[in-house]
Enzyme design. Structure first.
Site, PDB file in Angstrom:
ATOM      1  N   PRO A  23       0.838  -1.205  -0.052  1.00 30.59           N
ATOM      2  CA  PRO A  23      -0.110  -0.020   0.046  1.00 30.59           C
ATOM      3  C   PRO A  23       0.986   1.160  -0.093  1.00 30.59           C
ATOM      4  O   PRO A  23       1.865   1.474   0.897  1.00 30.59           O
ATOM      5  CB  PRO A  23      -0.876  -0.080   1.324  1.00 30.59           C
ATOM      6  CG  PRO A  23      -0.069  -0.968   2.213  1.00 30.59           C
ATOM      7  CD  PRO A  23       0.616  -2.217   1.283  1.00 30.59           C
ATOM      8  N   ALA A  58      -3.218   3.033   2.593  1.00 29.10           N
ATOM      9  CA  ALA A  58      -3.661   3.229   3.713  1.00 29.10           C
ATOM     10  C   ALA A  58      -4.936   4.353   3.531  1.00 29.10           C
ATOM     11  O   ALA A  58      -4.741   5.286   3.234  1.00 29.10           O
ATOM     12  CB  ALA A  58      -2.794   3.847   4.753  1.00 29.10           C
ATOM     13  N   GLN A 100      -5.832  -1.690   2.783  1.00 28.60           N
ATOM     14  CA  GLN A 100      -5.344  -1.159   4.036  1.00 28.60           C
ATOM     15  C   GLN A 100      -6.286  -0.167   4.780  1.00 28.60           C
ATOM     16  O   GLN A 100      -6.270   0.866   4.077  1.00 28.60           O
ATOM     17  CB  GLN A 100      -3.582  -1.202   4.016  1.00 28.60           C
ATOM     18  CG  GLN A 100      -3.104  -0.652   5.414  1.00 28.60           C
ATOM     19  CD  GLN A 100      -1.657  -0.296   5.288  1.00 28.60           C
ATOM     20  OE1 GLN A 100      -1.460   1.003   5.213  1.00 28.60           O
ATOM     21  NE2 GLN A 100      -0.969  -1.176   5.406  1.00 28.60           N
ATOM     22  N   TYR A 182       1.771   4.871  13.458  1.00 29.49           N
ATOM     23  CA  TYR A 182       0.161   5.490  13.451  1.00 29.49           C
ATOM     24  C   TYR A 182      -0.583   4.711  14.668  1.00 29.49           C
ATOM     25  O   TYR A 182      -0.116   4.147  15.590  1.00 29.49           O
ATOM     26  CB  TYR A 182      -0.521   4.907  12.204  1.00 29.49           C
ATOM     27  CG  TYR A 182       0.342   5.532  10.939  1.00 29.49           C
ATOM     28  CD1 TYR A 182       0.721   6.831  11.007  1.00 29.49           C
ATOM     29  CD2 TYR A 182       0.994   4.730  10.057  1.00 29.49           C
ATOM     30  CE1 TYR A 182       1.550   7.607  10.196  1.00 29.49           C
ATOM     31  CE2 TYR A 182       1.676   5.353   9.033  1.00 29.49           C
ATOM     32  CZ  TYR A 182       2.015   6.589   9.116  1.00 29.49           C
ATOM     33  OH  TYR A 182       2.687   7.074   8.019  1.00 29.49           O
ATOM     34  N   LEU A 303      13.263  -2.841   0.734  1.00 31.42           N
ATOM     35  CA  LEU A 303      14.051  -2.539  -0.534  1.00 31.42           C
ATOM     36  C   LEU A 303      14.371  -4.009  -1.191  1.00 31.42           C
ATOM     37  O   LEU A 303      15.470  -4.772  -1.422  1.00 31.42           O
ATOM     38  CB  LEU A 303      15.444  -2.055  -0.142  1.00 31.42           C
ATOM     39  CG  LEU A 303      15.452  -0.596   0.512  1.00 31.42           C
ATOM     40  CD1 LEU A 303      17.051  -0.159   0.633  1.00 31.42           C
ATOM     41  CD2 LEU A 303      15.010   0.115  -0.699  1.00 31.42           C
ATOM     42  N   ARG A 326       8.543   0.731  -3.668  1.00 35.16           N
ATOM     43  CA  ARG A 326       9.086   1.811  -4.766  1.00 35.16           C
ATOM     44  C   ARG A 326       9.452   0.880  -5.917  1.00 35.16           C
ATOM     45  O   ARG A 326       9.346   1.578  -6.994  1.00 35.16           O
ATOM     46  CB  ARG A 326      10.468   2.057  -4.152  1.00 35.16           C
ATOM     47  CG  ARG A 326      10.256   3.269  -3.103  1.00 35.16           C
ATOM     48  CD  ARG A 326      11.260   3.788  -2.339  1.00 35.16           C
ATOM     49  NE  ARG A 326      11.346   4.721  -1.218  1.00 35.16           N
ATOM     50  CZ  ARG A 326      11.015   4.619  -0.303  1.00 35.16           C
ATOM     51  NH1 ARG A 326      10.547   3.595   0.360  1.00 35.16           N
ATOM     52  NH2 ARG A 326      10.741   5.692   0.571  1.00 35.16           N
TER      53      ARG A 326
END
Length: 359
Positions: A23, A58, A100, A182, A303, A326
């Site tokens: 997400p 999210a 999500q 969060y 990564l 990414r």
């Protein structure tokens, strides 16, 4: 052992391969939380690209649960149909639609990413920040207000209502965002949870909020669908009380007993991560340790950018699937390219076969 392109079945949900799209916030929804054509194309292209599962960014369970005013939402029935259009397309391309949901807590009310991502005041159109305790999320962030027990129950109800809407929108996997500093993480970590009531203190107190959310969602989320959890396996902090991997193994064991089907293991959220710790696959050991210590299915992040690297993670049993972020922004067709690199037959849509001839 399974490999990157072996299927994975959990409950009645079937992933065609072990490559999932993490997400990733786009910050491009309207203030009504409704997805736009951008979201349709962004998410749809990753489905065409061959991913086994795509997790929608999210999504706020209420307007004041959002990270920014550009986030998606699931607090209004008007948001269901636009999301269903996206899930229908994902499923038609062979990808499992997932979403999500979460609450930003004291890391919410921020300017959009392209506007600097700094705190947004109420005068600027932001909202009051709340958290487990009156402790800023990170240095330089505004001090939030500690939630009352009545407000906690209201947020649990918001999670429940969002789960109903996610089901109606056609999602097969619902992931709770319990990572990255969060609100759920703000209850789980002693670094931010300083409460003296039933929602703080020892492990059982700190998981009580998450337990309430899981119980409420399991009442309405279909038994044949997957309920998942993303956590920060470590706090990446030297402060006393910071979560360590052993704490997250214990959390995973508890989560498994409370209806969670798999855990995606990330890290951090309350402090900047030391750059010396960051490298290819640097968070994969968290998923491996949680899987080994609890027996729950895990997803690995951090990564993961290479076909052989991703395949090795699955083949060696470090995780049951990989979650790419990414790399999927750079290459929506990573699964197609990875399949060819590994000698597998890529799941190429018929209209794209000319661009991906058989090896």
């Amino acid at each position: 052992m399974p490999h990157l392109f072996s299927p994975l079945s959990v409950r009645s949900v079937h992933l065609r391969n072990r490559i999932t799209v993490a997400p990733m916030q786009q910050y491009l929804a309207g203030d009504d939380g409704i997805p736009t054509d951008w979201h349709q194309v962004h998410l749809g292209s990753r489905a065409v690209g061959g991913a086994g599962m795509i997790v929608v960014e999210a999504t706020g369970i209420s307007p004041t649960a959002r990270w920014t005013r550009g986030d998606l939402g699931l607090w209004d029935d008007a948001q269901i149909a636009p999301l269903a259009r996206i899930t229908d397309f994902m499923r038609a391309q062979g990808a499992v639609p997932a979403i999500q949901i979460g609450h930003a807590g004291s890391k919410g009310s921020r300017h959009l990413m392209h506007e600097g991502f700094g705190p947004m005041s109420i005068a600027e159109g932001g909202w009051e920040l709340v958290s487990s305790s009156a402790v800023p999320a990170m240095p330089g962030f505004p001090r939030p207000r500690a939630l009352t027990v009545a407000e906690i129950k209201g947020i649990v109800a918001d999670f429940r209502a969002a789960a109903i809407r996610a089901d109606r929108a056609g999602f097969d996997v619902l992931e709770l965002h319990g990572a990255h500093g969060y609100l759920i993480h703000q209850f789980l970590s002693p670094l931010r949870n300083r409460r003296q009531d039933a929602y703080g203190g020892d492990f059982q107190g700190r998981v009580k909020f998450l337990g309430n959310v899981l119980a409420a969602i399991r009442e309405v989320w279909p038994a044949e669908k997957v309920l998942a959890l993303k956590i920060s396996a470590v706090d990446f902090s030297e402060e006393e009380g910071a979560l360590q991997i052993a704490d997250s193994v214990k959390l995973a064991q508890w989560a498994k007993e409370n209806g969670v089907d798999w855990i995606t293991a990330s890290g951090g959220g309350f402090a900047r991560v030391d750059k010396e710790l960051v490298g290819p696959g640097y968070q994969v050991p968290f998923a491996a340790e949680i899987k080994r210590g609890s027996g729950i299915l895990t997803g690995a992040v951090g990564l993961i950018t290479d076909a052989v690297q991703a395949d090795t993670i699955v083949r060696t049993g470090q995780a049951d699937f990989v979650s790419l972020a990414r790399e999927m922004l750079r290459d929506p067709y990573f699964p197609l390219h990875a399949a060819r690199a590994l000698g597998q037959v890529p799941p190429v849509p018929v209209a794209y076969v000319r661009g991906f001839p058989s090896p």
